[in-house]
Write a protein that holds these residues in place. Structure first.
Motif, PDB file in Angstrom:
ATOM      1  N   TYR A 125       0.792  -1.231   0.000  1.00 33.20           N
ATOM      2  CA  TYR A 125       0.000   0.000   0.000  1.00 33.20           C
ATOM      3  C   TYR A 125       0.821   1.276   0.000  1.00 33.20           C
ATOM      4  CZ  TYR A 125      -3.933  -3.005   1.067  1.00 33.20           C
ATOM      5  OH  TYR A 125      -4.883  -3.983   1.026  1.00 33.20           O
ATOM      6  N   PHE A 137       0.266  -4.387 -14.296  1.00 34.47           N
ATOM      7  CA  PHE A 137      -0.956  -4.547 -15.083  1.00 34.47           C
ATOM      8  C   PHE A 137      -0.747  -4.107 -16.520  1.00 34.47           C
ATOM      9  CE2 PHE A 137      -3.496  -5.208 -11.281  1.00 34.47           C
ATOM     10  CZ  PHE A 137      -4.365  -6.144 -11.770  1.00 34.47           C
ATOM     11  N   PHE A 140       1.228  -6.691 -18.291  1.00 34.84           N
ATOM     12  CA  PHE A 140       0.383  -7.866 -18.447  1.00 34.84           C
ATOM     13  C   PHE A 140      -0.532  -7.716 -19.659  1.00 34.84           C
ATOM     14  CE2 PHE A 140      -2.748 -10.872 -16.544  1.00 34.84           C
ATOM     15  CZ  PHE A 140      -1.842 -11.891 -16.338  1.00 34.84           C
ATOM     16  N   SER A 141      -0.870  -6.478 -19.997  1.00 35.21           N
ATOM     17  CA  SER A 141      -1.824  -6.229 -21.078  1.00 35.21           C
ATOM     18  C   SER A 141      -1.130  -5.871 -22.385  1.00 35.21           C
ATOM     19  CB  SER A 141      -2.771  -5.094 -20.692  1.00 35.21           C
ATOM     20  OG  SER A 141      -3.239  -5.271 -19.390  1.00 35.21           O
ATOM     21  N   LEU A 142       0.200  -5.964 -22.428  1.00 36.01           N
ATOM     22  CA  LEU A 142       0.901  -5.571 -23.645  1.00 36.01           C
ATOM     23  C   LEU A 142       0.866  -6.704 -24.666  1.00 36.01           C
ATOM     24  CD1 LEU A 142       4.134  -3.877 -22.313  1.00 36.01           C
ATOM     25  CD2 LEU A 142       2.213  -2.790 -23.406  1.00 36.01           C
ATOM     26  N   PRO A 143       0.531  -6.394 -25.908  1.00 27.20           N
ATOM     27  CA  PRO A 143       0.692  -7.420 -26.951  1.00 27.20           C
ATOM     28  C   PRO A 143       2.179  -7.538 -27.292  1.00 27.20           C
ATOM     29  CG  PRO A 143      -0.613  -5.540 -27.730  1.00 27.20           C
ATOM     30  CD  PRO A 143      -0.019  -5.143 -26.436  1.00 27.20           C
ATOM     31  N   ARG A 387       2.940 -10.267  -9.641  1.00 26.74           N
ATOM     32  CA  ARG A 387       1.615 -10.306  -9.011  1.00 26.74           C
ATOM     33  C   ARG A 387       1.464 -11.528  -8.113  1.00 26.74           C
ATOM     34  NH1 ARG A 387      -1.047  -6.431  -8.014  1.00 26.74           N
ATOM     35  NH2 ARG A 387      -3.022  -7.516  -8.127  1.00 26.74           N
TER      36      ARG A 387
ATOM     37  N   LEU B 267      -5.767 -10.492 -26.272  1.00 29.41           N
ATOM     38  CA  LEU B 267      -4.356 -10.641 -26.633  1.00 29.41           C
ATOM     39  C   LEU B 267      -4.131 -11.848 -27.539  1.00 29.41           C
ATOM     40  CD1 LEU B 267      -2.670  -9.758 -23.235  1.00 29.41           C
ATOM     41  CD2 LEU B 267      -2.905  -8.347 -25.253  1.00 29.41           C
ATOM     42  N   ILE B 311      -5.768  -2.154 -28.210  1.00 29.14           N
ATOM     43  CA  ILE B 311      -5.596  -3.483 -27.602  1.00 29.14           C
ATOM     44  C   ILE B 311      -5.214  -3.328 -26.139  1.00 29.14           C
ATOM     45  CG2 ILE B 311      -4.181  -5.572 -27.576  1.00 29.14           C
ATOM     46  CD1 ILE B 311      -3.888  -5.364 -30.551  1.00 29.14           C
ATOM     47  N   ILE B 312      -4.230  -2.455 -25.885  1.00 26.10           N
ATOM     48  CA  ILE B 312      -3.778  -2.271 -24.504  1.00 26.10           C
ATOM     49  C   ILE B 312      -4.920  -1.729 -23.651  1.00 26.10           C
ATOM     50  CG2 ILE B 312      -2.176  -1.022 -23.026  1.00 26.10           C
ATOM     51  CD1 ILE B 312      -0.181  -1.106 -25.285  1.00 26.10           C
ATOM     52  N   ALA B 315      -7.411  -4.643 -22.966  1.00 24.74           N
ATOM     53  CA  ALA B 315      -6.863  -5.665 -22.081  1.00 24.74           C
ATOM     54  C   ALA B 315      -6.628  -5.103 -20.685  1.00 24.74           C
ATOM     55  CB  ALA B 315      -5.564  -6.215 -22.656  1.00 24.74           C
ATOM     56  N   LEU B 316      -6.082  -3.876 -20.625  1.00 22.59           N
ATOM     57  CA  LEU B 316      -5.773  -3.284 -19.324  1.00 22.59           C
ATOM     58  C   LEU B 316      -7.039  -3.044 -18.512  1.00 22.59           C
ATOM     59  CD1 LEU B 316      -3.454  -2.152 -17.636  1.00 22.59           C
ATOM     60  CD2 LEU B 316      -3.851   0.064 -18.679  1.00 22.59           C
ATOM     61  N   ASN B 319      -8.491  -6.312 -17.332  1.00 19.49           N
ATOM     62  CA  ASN B 319      -7.674  -6.874 -16.253  1.00 19.49           C
ATOM     63  C   ASN B 319      -7.941  -6.163 -14.930  1.00 19.49           C
ATOM     64  OD1 ASN B 319      -6.203  -9.080 -17.155  1.00 19.49           O
ATOM     65  ND2 ASN B 319      -4.766  -7.782 -18.257  1.00 19.49           N
ATOM     66  N   PHE B 320      -8.055  -4.839 -14.981  1.00 19.02           N
ATOM     67  CA  PHE B 320      -8.328  -4.097 -13.744  1.00 19.02           C
ATOM     68  C   PHE B 320      -9.705  -4.474 -13.180  1.00 19.02           C
ATOM     69  CE2 PHE B 320      -4.870  -0.953 -14.348  1.00 19.02           C
ATOM     70  CZ  PHE B 320      -4.409  -1.001 -13.054  1.00 19.02           C
ATOM     71  N   ASP B 323      -9.368  -7.752 -11.507  1.00 17.17           N
ATOM     72  CA  ASP B 323      -8.688  -7.659 -10.223  1.00 17.17           C
ATOM     73  C   ASP B 323      -9.629  -7.132  -9.149  1.00 17.17           C
ATOM     74  OD1 ASP B 323      -6.173  -7.938  -8.809  1.00 17.17           O
ATOM     75  OD2 ASP B 323      -6.278  -5.759  -8.587  1.00 17.17           O
ATOM     76  N   ARG B 332     -11.777 -12.799   2.429  1.00 16.92           N
ATOM     77  CA  ARG B 332     -10.674 -12.443   3.323  1.00 16.92           C
ATOM     78  C   ARG B 332     -10.189 -11.028   3.069  1.00 16.92           C
ATOM     79  NH1 ARG B 332      -6.877 -17.110   1.701  1.00 16.92           N
ATOM     80  NH2 ARG B 332      -7.769 -16.333  -0.212  1.00 16.92           N
ATOM     81  N   GLN B 333     -10.623 -10.490   1.934  1.00 17.20           N
ATOM     82  CA  GLN B 333     -10.116  -9.186   1.532  1.00 17.20           C
ATOM     83  C   GLN B 333     -10.729  -8.101   2.408  1.00 17.20           C
ATOM     84  OE1 GLN B 333      -7.932  -8.927  -1.021  1.00 17.20           O
ATOM     85  NE2 GLN B 333      -7.675  -6.788  -0.539  1.00 17.20           N
ATOM     86  N   ARG B 335      -8.731  -4.946   3.153  1.00 14.71           N
ATOM     87  CA  ARG B 335      -8.144  -3.663   2.720  1.00 14.71           C
ATOM     88  C   ARG B 335      -8.306  -2.572   3.749  1.00 14.71           C
ATOM     89  NH1 ARG B 335      -6.508  -2.900  -2.856  1.00 14.71           N
ATOM     90  NH2 ARG B 335      -6.237  -0.735  -2.427  1.00 14.71           N
ATOM     91  N   ARG B 337      -6.435   0.009   5.951  1.00 15.75           N
ATOM     92  CA  ARG B 337      -5.081   0.575   6.005  1.00 15.75           C
ATOM     93  C   ARG B 337      -4.708   0.847   7.442  1.00 15.75           C
ATOM     94  NH1 ARG B 337      -4.178   3.536   0.671  1.00 15.75           N
ATOM     95  NH2 ARG B 337      -5.694   2.427  -0.551  1.00 15.75           N
TER      96      ARG B 337
END
Lengths: 503, 338
Positions: A125, A137, A140-143, A387, B267, B311-312, B315-316, B319-320, B323, B332-333, B335, B337
């Motif tokens: 954090y 990330f 991870f997303s790069l072609p 990760r 991808l 594409i990025i 995909a990005l 992916n986010f 996550d 269990r999460q 978070r 602080r």
């Protein structure tokens, strides 16, 4: 355990056999292998078609062709392709090239990825952690093919142009120094003041270093020199001892320092030997280093500290050896760069054709060709290791026994290296094994982008000509790697975690 | 989403009611608000900044791709067509300008061809949008097919055990043993020219193994739970137990892996198209565009940047989102602080 391994082995063999059937049947259906022959003028056509039909066994049912292929493979014969060339020879060359391409990249990605993941978990954090997460990330997303082509077009060309006049602009120096400073500052634990100190000193040190290197034209004719080698070896000794046992115990520290000293002296004494060594000499020297530094650790460590002194000493010895190796390599850089017309970073193929040079120069030649594909592969595969390592470390760090370790007064280093790292890395070993399995198949893209004639070219040849033989050769290696490494992953996991093997 | 008593209470204790200044409330064990599982997941997801940003980005890309050139018979707001050639204006450079005038730029405007033109004068914005549409379509179909197949196979294997499990998991192992690029590439060549939808379905049939393994693992542990035992003891059929009682409890894992499969599919599809094993002309996709204009990189680099950037972006953002979903579904999460 033996029963577990035997059962796993038995299953793997059947699974692999079944998958060869699937791939073979698909491979015979992709395209008409006679398409080109049909275009020939009348006289040649029948003869050519008959020849190909005979060679590929096109008159037989697919199942017969498969069984023929299987029987041949069991005797080590991969058959001939459509032109009648032996597939064995092609596979051998292709496999060597692919192995060369992926070994360095995989090792680098694993080491860097795990290290970054561990640090990121230990600083959960913080700004550092969040930056690492975001960058991971993005990677991870790069072609892969896109990044590879970009690196080829811009990094390689620009870097080679820059080498003609290797001075760094002040803006660039400032940016790099600032990034390094920020990274160091966020690594330090403590109050605002100590972090600012770390940030300031790291930034200043980096800026001065780059400015000096730029002003003296170091990049055109690089090298480390004995003083830098000595300082780096000393730093290595301190660093590895801190990691292995902490600096408060004398014997491991002494052992590491003495090993570093021996390394520096050896680098001076061995100059004539290292001028143009054989590969075997270098390997022998590495083994000798392990033996000597191990002995130093063994004798200085005594009964009590042996377990800490020996690894600290060996790691220091290998590190010093690597620094000396790098130094020799760098010293040959100017000559090598001249001999390839000042363009050391290459974008195509695995080596400069017909290149002759010393051990160091041909080493640089390989390195120049490997640099870009390795960079692309590392960028793309780094992220998953980071990760996973982070997640796995965080999971372990919340365990009760870690809290107990801290509560009974263990040092933070002991908690992290002995309790968290050891258990946190168990899932990573299996991930690494799975990943290595898929990497041969995945390298196809990199090979295509950087024009390597390797495993991928077998696959493309087979697909283009509707010829199952090269495709099956590709699959035997790529699929075989997946099956074998999946098996290794399961066995290693069972070995490391008894709960699996006993259930 | 099933709401069963024990997990509901446990989770509301794990999750502090608000993020900031909640330390006191948690240590005193007070202020425990009863929330359904769905509410908990939604709250955790919405607190995940990366996931929200990903959601917004993904939404923007989808809206842009769909509305700009329209889909099928429905026209979009962009007046140019991806296949119409024309005269090349200004070497085909992008006319998009985002540098505001008061900073010395040309002002914020789209211009005639915001992403430039290719060598025969086709509008590259329209082409990229067409590519993005196809890539998104393929990714979604792959996600659906892979999730469906993976879930069914995983659930059957996990629930029935015995020879059913052995057979299904061996099939899974066989598919895993073939490198995805090889399997999907061979199938891509076989179905070439039969349209992107068929290609996407087959690509989905190559990418379900991960989901099957995860779902099987979940089902293996859930089938031993008391409530399943209870359902079985009153004579509930196997199908009803699997689909009504077990699968709803694995929905978290399924959604997360479906999301990650979609990101992977973008991808994989672009990689296959790049290798000429996936989408082929006259169809286009983001990966296909990169292949088509690969040789023009030194002359017209923008033909290379835009599809890559999309594409990025896709995909990005996916992916986010994945996550964020993973964290949201993970009991269990917490978070918190410190």
């Amino acid at each position: 355990m033996l029963v577990f391994i035997a059962r796993r082995l038995f299953v793997s063999i059947w699974v692999f056999l079944a998958s060869t059937v699937v791939v073979f049947f698909l491979a015979t259906r992709i395209r008409d292998p006679l398409a080109e022959a049909r275009q020939l003028p009348d006289g040649a056509r029948e003869a050519q078609m008959a020849e190909i039909t005979e060679r590929m066994g096109l008159d037989d049912p697919v199942i017969v062709r498969y069984l023929n292929w299987l029987l041949d493979v069991l005797t080590g014969d991969l058959g001939v392709d459509r032109q009648g060339q032996q597939v064995n020879a092609a596979l051998e060359n292709a496999f060597t090239a692919t192995l060369q391409l992926i070994t360095g990249a995989t090792v680098l990605a694993i080491v860097i990825g795990i290290a970054v993941g561990v640090v990121s978990a230990l600083r959960q954090y913080t700004a550092l952690d969040q930056t690492v997460t975001f960058v991971a990330f993005v990677c991870f997303s790069l072609p892969l093919f896109w990044v590879g082509t970009l690196l080829k077009q811009f990094l390689a060309l620009d870097f080679n142009d820059w080498l003609a006049d290797p001075t760094i602009s002040p803006v660039f120096i400032g940016t790099i120094a600032l990034i390094v400073g920020l990274a160091c500052g966020s690594l330090v634990v403590g109050d605002r003041r100590s972090r600012l100190t770390a940030f300031g000193s790291a930034t200043a040190a980096m800026a001065v270093l780059l400015a000096v290197l730029s002003a003296t034209g170091w990049f055109a004719d690089p090298g480390l020199g004995p003083i830098v080698i000595a300082l780096t070896a000393l730093g290595g000794a301190l660093g590895f001892t801190t990691l292995v046992s902490g600096l408060e115990w004398k014997p491991p520290l002494q052992a590491a320092l003495i090993t570093a000293g021996v390394g520096v002296v050896a680098s001076l004494a061995l100059r004539p030997v290292l001028k143009d060594p054989e590969l075997l000499t270098v390997v022998g020297l590495a083994l000798l280093t392990v033996a000597i530094s191990g002995a130093v650790g063994w004798f200085l460590g005594g009964e009590l500290y042996r377990r800490a002194a020996v690894p600290a000493s060996i790691l220091t010895g290998l590190f010093a050896g690597a620094v000396i190796f790098t130094d020799r390599m760098l010293q040959s850089f100017a000559d090598y760069s001249d001999s390839v017309g000042g363009r050391p970073i290459s974008t195509i193929g695995a080596e400069t054709p017909n290149y002759q040079g010393t051990f160091w120069e041909s080493g640089l030649d390989s390195a120049g060709h490997l640099a870009l594909p390795t960079l692309a592969l590392v960028l793309v595969s780094l992220a998953s290791y980071t990760r996973y390592t982070r997640a796995s470390m965080l999971e372990v760090m919340n365990q009760d026994y870690v809290r107990t370790g801290r509560a009974k007064g263990l040092s933070e280093r002991a908690v992290v290296t002995r309790h968290v790292l050891r258990n946190g890395l168990i899932p990573i070993t299996t991930l690494v094994a799975y990943d290595i399995g898929t990497i041969v198949g995945g390298a196809v893209l990199t090979e295509e982008v950087f024009g390597w004639s390797a495993m991928g070219s077998l696959l493309f040849q087979g697909i283009e000509q509707g010829d199952p033989m090269p495709i099956m050769a590709f699959f035997l290696v790529a699929g075989g790697a997946i099956v074998v490494f999946n098996m290794i992953a399961d066995i290693v996991y069972a070995f490391l975690d008894p709960r699996i093997r006993l259930s | 989403m099933t709401r069963n008593a024990d997990s509901g209470v446990a989770k509301s204790q794990d999750t502090p009611p608000d993020d900031a200044g909640s330390g006191a409330a948690v240590t005193h064990g007070m202020n425990v608000v009863a929330r359904s599982q769905g509410q908990l997941v939604r709250r955790r997801f919405l607190r995940h900044k990366g996931a929200l940003a990903g959601m917004v980005l993904f939404f923007l890309v989808v809206v842009l791709a769909v509305t700009s050139i329209g889909a099928g018979p429905i026209p979009g707001w962009w007046d140019k067509d991806p296949s119409t050639t024309g005269s090349v204006v200004g070497e085909g450079r992008p006319t998009l300008s985002v540098w505001p005038g008061f900073l010395g730029g040309g002002g914020v405007s789209l211009g005639e061809h915001p992403f430039g033109q290719d060598n025969v004068g086709r509008d590259y914005f329209a082409l990229t949008m067409r590519g993005a549409q196809v890539s998104l379509l393929i990714a979604v179909i792959v996600g659906l097919v892979a999730t469906l197949v993976g879930t069914v196979i995983g659930a059957l294997a996990g629930y029935f055990r015995g020879w059913v499990e052995a057979a299904l998991m061996r099939v899974t192992d066989v598919v895993i043993a073939v490198p995805t690029l090889l399997l999907a590439g061979l199938i891509g060549v076989i179905v070439a020219g039969k349209g992107v939808v068929l290609f996407a379905i087959f690509l989905g049939l190559c990418m379900w193994t991960q989901i099957a393994r995860l779902v099987r693992g979940e089902v293996l542990s859930l089938r031993e739970k008391e409530y399943v035992e209870a359902a079985r003891s009153v004579g509930t059929s196997a199908g009803r137990i699997i689909f009504k009682h077990i699968l709803p409890n694995t929905v978290g894992i399924i959604i997360v892996s479906a999301t990650l499969t979609i990101a992977g599919a973008v991808l994989t599809e672009s990689a296959l198209s790049f290798l000429n094993l996936g989408v082929r002309p006259p169809d286009t996709s983001l990966g296909r565009l990169i292949t088509d204009y690969r040789t023009a990189l030194s002359v017209r680099p923008w033909l290379f940047y835009w599809p890559g950037a999309f594409i990025i972006a896709i995909a990005l953002s996916v992916n986010f989102i994945g996550d964020g979903l993973r964290d949201a579904f993970d009991p269990r999460q917490t978070r918190v602080r410190d």
